[in-house]
Design a protein around this motif. Sequence first.
Motif, PDB file in Angstrom:
ATOM      1  N   ARG A   4     -11.884   4.434   8.561  1.00 42.67           N
ATOM      2  CA  ARG A   4     -11.547   3.153   7.922  1.00 42.67           C
ATOM      3  C   ARG A   4     -12.330   2.922   6.633  1.00 42.67           C
ATOM      4  O   ARG A   4     -11.787   2.461   5.645  1.00 42.67           O
ATOM      5  CB  ARG A   4     -11.795   1.988   8.872  1.00 42.67           C
ATOM      6  N   PHE A   6     -13.926   5.159   4.663  1.00 44.38           N
ATOM      7  CA  PHE A   6     -13.904   6.192   3.636  1.00 44.38           C
ATOM      8  C   PHE A   6     -12.539   6.832   3.456  1.00 44.38           C
ATOM      9  O   PHE A   6     -12.434   7.963   3.018  1.00 44.38           O
ATOM     10  CB  PHE A   6     -14.982   7.237   3.940  1.00 44.38           C
ATOM     11  N   SER A   7     -11.493   6.087   3.747  1.00 44.72           N
ATOM     12  CA  SER A   7     -10.135   6.552   3.510  1.00 44.72           C
ATOM     13  C   SER A   7      -9.500   5.687   2.431  1.00 44.72           C
ATOM     14  O   SER A   7      -9.387   4.471   2.572  1.00 44.72           O
ATOM     15  CB  SER A   7      -9.298   6.466   4.790  1.00 44.72           C
ATOM     16  N   ALA A   8      -9.074   6.311   1.359  1.00 50.29           N
ATOM     17  CA  ALA A   8      -8.419   5.584   0.267  1.00 50.29           C
ATOM     18  C   ALA A   8      -7.087   4.989   0.723  1.00 50.29           C
ATOM     19  O   ALA A   8      -6.550   4.091   0.070  1.00 50.29           O
ATOM     20  CB  ALA A   8      -8.205   6.507  -0.919  1.00 50.29           C
ATOM     21  N   ALA A  11      -6.943   0.586   1.886  1.00 44.82           N
ATOM     22  CA  ALA A  11      -7.512  -0.005   0.677  1.00 44.82           C
ATOM     23  C   ALA A  11      -8.421  -1.202   0.935  1.00 44.82           C
ATOM     24  O   ALA A  11      -9.431  -1.373   0.242  1.00 44.82           O
ATOM     25  CB  ALA A  11      -6.383  -0.408  -0.276  1.00 44.82           C
ATOM     26  N   TYR A  14     -11.870   0.311   2.092  1.00 47.19           N
ATOM     27  CA  TYR A  14     -12.365   1.516   1.412  1.00 47.19           C
ATOM     28  C   TYR A  14     -13.605   1.168   0.587  1.00 47.19           C
ATOM     29  O   TYR A  14     -13.531   0.390  -0.353  1.00 47.19           O
ATOM     30  CB  TYR A  14     -11.266   2.087   0.532  1.00 47.19           C
ATOM     31  N   ALA A  50     -13.819  12.567   6.238  1.00 46.37           N
ATOM     32  CA  ALA A  50     -14.412  11.737   5.190  1.00 46.37           C
ATOM     33  C   ALA A  50     -15.209  12.596   4.203  1.00 46.37           C
ATOM     34  O   ALA A  50     -15.150  12.380   2.990  1.00 46.37           O
ATOM     35  CB  ALA A  50     -15.298  10.662   5.807  1.00 46.37           C
TER      36      ALA A  50
END
Length: 172
Positions: A4, A6-8, A11, A14, A50
């Motif tokens: 959650r 570190f995932s683009a 948004a 992030y 990540a």
Amino acid sequence: LWGRLFSAHVADSYVLPRLDAKQAVRVARALVACNLRHPHPNARAAAGQALFRFDHPGAEGFLVDALTEYGVRHAAARALESDALEDVVANLYAALRTLATPTARTALAERLFAERRAYWRLGRALADVWDADLHAEILALLRERRDPRAAGAYAYALRDVGRQKEPLADLS
């Protein structure tokens, strides 16, 4: 948690672009540790993903040093510890490939002289950032150091991984 924050693709949560350099290094260090040693496989996988996508320029120096350290450990590892180290090395190569800064590209070129086990990972990273300038830089390094293992690794990266169709060497 890693997925959650570190995932683009998520948004609203992030956080990577909001980190300063010091925080980015701390996160990268934690990702490596979690990817290596967390007892839960899902946590290791999330940390690995990540780290794979980690592209904060503030952590570039740490990522280069970590690849050197874990590349040496992976080359010397026995079968039981090799899988975890292989994952970390692969994710560090991907992180440097994703950064694609001049320093990261130079670090990848330097890995030709140091890599002893993860040749495909090195080749894939070089193929993804390869251009005429990097090619010239690598050829200059090979001329200067005259290392046959590095020359073989680069030929492998060009031919088998990068699917380079141009001549591999200029003999003139």
